[in-house]
Design an enzyme around this catalytic site. Structure first.
Site, PDB file in Angstrom:
ATOM      1  CG  HIS A   1      -9.605   1.535   1.305  1.00  0.00           C
ATOM      2  ND1 HIS A   1      -9.045   0.819   0.095  1.00  0.00           N
ATOM      3  CD2 HIS A   1      -8.745   2.674   1.185  1.00  0.00           C
ATOM      4  CE1 HIS A   1      -8.313   1.702  -0.657  1.00  0.00           C
ATOM      5  NE2 HIS A   1      -8.297   2.871  -0.094  1.00  0.00           N
TER       6      HIS A   1
ATOM      7  CG  ASP B   1     -12.562   0.267  -1.388  1.00  0.00           C
ATOM      8  OD1 ASP B   1     -12.223   0.962  -0.622  1.00  0.00           O
ATOM      9  OD2 ASP B   1     -11.923  -0.876  -1.493  1.00  0.00           O
TER      10      ASP B   1
HETATM   11  P1  PGA Z   1      -6.454   9.218  -2.797  1.00  0.00           P
HETATM   12  O1  PGA Z   1      -6.336   7.604  -2.061  1.00  0.00           O
HETATM   13  O2  PGA Z   1      -6.082  10.064  -1.762  1.00  0.00           O
HETATM   14  O3  PGA Z   1      -5.318   8.934  -3.827  1.00  0.00           O
HETATM   15  O4  PGA Z   1      -7.767   9.146  -3.344  1.00  0.00           O
HETATM   16  C1  PGA Z   1      -6.865   7.357  -0.827  1.00  0.00           C
HETATM   17  C2  PGA Z   1      -7.014   5.918  -0.413  1.00  0.00           C
HETATM   18  O5  PGA Z   1      -7.014   5.232  -1.177  1.00  0.00           O
HETATM   19  O6  PGA Z   1      -6.687   5.903   0.826  1.00  0.00           O
END
Ligand code: PGA
Length: 260
Positions: free
Chosen positions: A138, A136
């Site tokens: 973030h 999303d």
């Molecule tokens: P992920 O999470 O590396 O497990 O995809 C990234 C995040 O949500 O900052």
């Protein structure tokens, strides 16, 4: 912002690790901002390898983690305390008293958040902040519409983040709803930012963060406001970037560019 496109996850991780090495070579007592999630795992593995095989030294390093789930004790296998210990801290030589991670079990969150910000300042600020990105858009747990000047505080996770993170828990209902997280303002105060992203699921978020408008709806777009931000992506995460050729051209021509 510098955008570096690498062919795969392994190259992304190695290139990111080299940036950490450069920071440590220039400043052996650097303050590093750490991120959790599946993406920085390869980066941590490479740093561990460099520590074990090439004597990369962390003995004077201080760390601050971005975030933690509210309600998970430090020994919970999905807590970020546990993640960091298992994947990084227990393999390198950072003195335990130099490791800082937000508490997910404090009895007074506002006081803890204030203390965390003060502690970062007392240590001289963060030299290099490592970041992942949510699907999303973030950074840390600064979910859509987080203030771009926010500081460390509690946040309620978005439905998308809860769904994304459900894969690590037995049941979706077990994913914590709240998190304690550095703010976007806290992150922007770091002297250098390094964001890593891999895979098709991140392509939209990366395109928005790098080429979209600066907006609290995609908090990673705040990197556009920072004067020393590097984004390292693999081929799939780069797939929605419209100016990809230009980023590759810049990177190819970098060795010959005038040094300041
Ligand atoms: P992920 O999470 O590396 O497990 O995809 C990234 C995040 O949500 O900052």
């Amino acid at each position: 912002m510098e955008v570096i496109i690498q062919r795969d996850y392994e190259q992304m991780s190695k290139t990111a690790a080299q940036i950490v090495v450069e920071v440590l070579n220039a400043k052996p007592n650097a303050v590093l901002g750490m991120a959790t999630g599946s993406t920085p795992l390869g980066l941590y593995q490479e740093l561990v390898r460099l520590h074990k095989e090439e004597q990369l030294d962390f003995s004077r390093v201080t760390t601050f983690n971005l975030d933690e789930y509210v309600g998970l004790p430090v020994n919970h296998p999905q807590s970020y305390h546990y993640f960091m210990r298992e994947h990084f801290f227990k393999h390198v030589n950072i003195p335990p008293h130099n490791i800082n991670i937000p508490s997910g079990t404090t009895s007074n969150y506002p006081a803890f958040c204030e203390w965390y910000e003060e502690r970062i300042a007392e240590c001289g600020g963060i030299d290099l902040q490592i970041l992942g990105i949510g699907s999303d858009g973030h950074i840390a747990f600064n979910e859509p519409t987080s203030s771009l000047s926010s500081r460390t505080r509690l946040k309620t996770l978005s439905e998308q983040t809860i769904n994304d993170n459900a894969r690590f828990f037995d049941r979706k209902e077990d994913v914590p709803i709240y998190a304690i997280t550095m703010g976007v303002g806290t992150i922007l105060d770091a002297r250098q930012l390094l964001l890593v992203a891999s895979g098709k699921a991140k392509a939209w978020a990366i395109a928005q963060a790098v080429e979209g408008p600066v907006t609290s709806v995609v908090t990673a777009s705040a990197l556009q406001l920072h004067r020393d931000a590097t984004v390292i992506v693999d081929d799939e995460a780069a797939s929605e970037l419209t100016m990809r050729d230009y980023y590759e051209f810049i990177y190819a021509k970098k060795p010959a560019a005038p040094k300041f």
